[in-house]
Design an enzyme around this catalytic site. Structure first.
Site, PDB file in Angstrom:
ATOM      1  CD  GLU A  42      34.876 -17.444 -36.459  1.00 21.90           C
ATOM      2  OE1 GLU A  42      35.777 -16.956 -35.675  1.00 21.90           O
ATOM      3  OE2 GLU A  42      35.371 -18.306 -37.274  1.00 21.90           O
ATOM      4  CB  CYS A  57      42.274 -15.040 -37.593  1.00 19.79           C
ATOM      5  SG  CYS A  57      43.032 -13.871 -36.409  1.00 19.79           S
ATOM      6  CB  CYS A 110      36.513 -10.185 -37.289  1.00 15.96           C
ATOM      7  SG  CYS A 110      38.210 -10.220 -37.499  1.00 15.96           S
TER       8      CYS A 110
HETATM    9  S1  SF4 Z   1      40.395 -13.730 -33.253  1.00 21.24           S
HETATM   10 FE1  SF4 Z   1      40.951 -13.140 -35.539  1.00 21.24          FE
HETATM   11  S2  SF4 Z   1      39.152 -13.627 -36.404  1.00 21.24           S
HETATM   12 FE2  SF4 Z   1      38.563 -13.525 -34.364  1.00 21.24          FE
HETATM   13  S3  SF4 Z   1      37.965 -11.337 -33.878  1.00 21.24           S
HETATM   14 FE3  SF4 Z   1      40.015 -11.563 -33.645  1.00 21.24          FE
HETATM   15  S4  SF4 Z   1      40.992 -10.686 -35.375  1.00 21.24           S
HETATM   16 FE4  SF4 Z   1      38.994 -11.641 -35.949  1.00 21.24          FE
END
Ligand code: SF4
Length: 283
Positions: free
Chosen positions: A124, A193, A94
Site C-alpha cells: 500500500e 483509515c 480501498c
Molecule cells: S484497513 Fe482501512 S484502508 Fe486498509 S483496506 Fe481496510 S478499510 Fe481500507
C-alpha cells in the site's frame, strides 16, 4: 471466565469490498486473476480459488483479459503497464487507500516532496508513493530527513492508512522540529483509515476490561501488530493467526478474555477462536 468480542471485527470495509468484487467477477466470468493476494488468510484464499480466483504476482504473469487490483492499490505505472497489454482493470482499491493516493498525486503536482509515515516495503505504501511519482520516501523515523543530500524545502506528509494516530502525531512533531530551522513549508494530511481508527479505539477499550486479549490476525500483518502494541500497554495480549495456537495454560482462571482482530481476518477464524476458548472453559 467470560469471552468478549470487540465490536465490528472481522474483515474491514476495504477488504470485504475487494473480496465481494472478486467473488462476483469470478462467478460471472468463470474465473479471474488478482494482482497479488487479496488477503493472506489461507482459508479465504482457498475458498476464492475454488470459485476460480487465482493470484498473479506481476503484470507479465496475467493470462486473461481482465485483472482485479486488490485493496492495497497500485501505482500509475502498473496501471499503464496493464492497459498497454489491452487487459481490463477491475479496481478493488480501498477508497481510503485511493484517498491517500490522490493526496500524494496532488502533493507532487504542487511541488511537494512526499513523506509517507509507514513501512516502505508495504504494497500500500509503495502504491501511495508511486502516485507521487516516487518523489519522496516512506519512513517511520523523521531523522531520515537529515540524511538526505539535498533536503527538500516543501514537505507533504501522509500516513499509511493503518497506522496509529498518536504515533503519526509524534512523527509530525519530529518533522516540524526538523523543518523549523530550514525555512520549510509543510502540508500535513490525515490519511488514516476510519475503520482502523475505530478498531484501535474499540480494542483499547476492551483491553481495559480484560485479563487477556487475543488479537486474531496474521503474524506479518502491520495493522494486527499495531493492535497488539496498543493493547499490550494495558493488559496481557497475544497475537494469534488461528485458534490452534491457543494454549490452555495462557488463560486466566477468571475475568474477561477479549477478542479483537486485524483487518484481514474473517469471521470464521474469529468464530473458531471463540469455539476453542469455550472448549477450554468446559474442561
Ligand atoms: S484497513 Fe482501512 S484502508 Fe486498509 S483496506 Fe481496510 S478499510 Fe481500507
Amino acid at each position: 471466565m467470560e469471552i468478549k468480542r470487540a465490536p465490528d471485527i472481522g474483515f474491514c470495509t476495504g477488504v470485504r469490498r475487494a473480496i465481494d468484487i472478486l467473488e462476483r467477477v469470478a462467478r460471472e466470468q468463470g474465473g479471474v486473476e488478482t494482482l497479488g493476494a487479496v488477503v493472506h488468510n489461507q482459508q479465504v484464499l482457498r475458498k476464492l480459488a475454488d470459485i476460480g480466483a487465482s493470484i498473479v504476482n506481476s503484470v507479465d504473469e496475467i493470462k486473461g483479459s481482465r485483472v482485479v487490483i486488490r485493496s492495497h492499490g497500485v501505482g500509475p505505472q502498473v496501471i499503464n503497464q496493464i492497459q498497454s497489454r489491452g487487459i481490463d482493470i477491475i479496481d478493488a482499491t480501498c477508497p481510503f487507500v485511493k484517498r491517500a493516493q490522490v493526496a500524494a498525486r496532488r502533493l507532487h503536482q504542487s511541488g511537494f516532496y512526499t513523506i509517507v509515515f509507514g513501512d516502505a516495503s508495504h504494497p500500500e505504501v509503495k502504491s501511495i508513493l508511486a502516485w507521487a511519482s516516487d518523489n519522496g520516501l516512506a519512513t517511520q523515523e523523521a531523522t531520515v530527513l537529515s540524511s538526505l543530500d539535498n533536503p527538500p524545502r516543501r514537505l507533504g506528509i501522509l500516513s499509511q492508512t493503518t497506522h496509529v494516530p498518536a504515533r503519526y502525531a509524534r512523527f509530525i512533531k519530529d518533522i516540524i522540529d526538523y523543518a523549523l530551522v530550514k525555512d520549510s513549508e509543510l502540508r500535513i494530511i490525515d490519511t488514516i483509515c476510519h475503520d482502523i481508527r475505530r478498531r484501535q479505539e474499540d480494542s483499547v477499550k476492551l483491553a481495559r476490561e480484560s485479563e487477556l486479549v487475543f488479537v486474531v490476525g496474521g503474524h506479518a500483518s502491520a495493522n494486527s501488530k499495531h493492535l497488539v502494541e496498543l493493547c499490550s500497554e494495558i493488559t496481557t495480549t497475544r497475537l494469534i493467526e488461528t485458534a490452534r495456537e491457543i494454549r490452555r495454560s495462557w488463560l486466566p482462571e477468571k475475568g474477561i478474555i477479549g477478542i479483537t482482530s486485524g483487518a484481514s481476518t474473517g469471521e470464521e477464524t474469529i468464530d473458531d477462536v471463540v469455539t476453542r476458548l469455550k472448549s477450554f472453559t468446559r474442561d
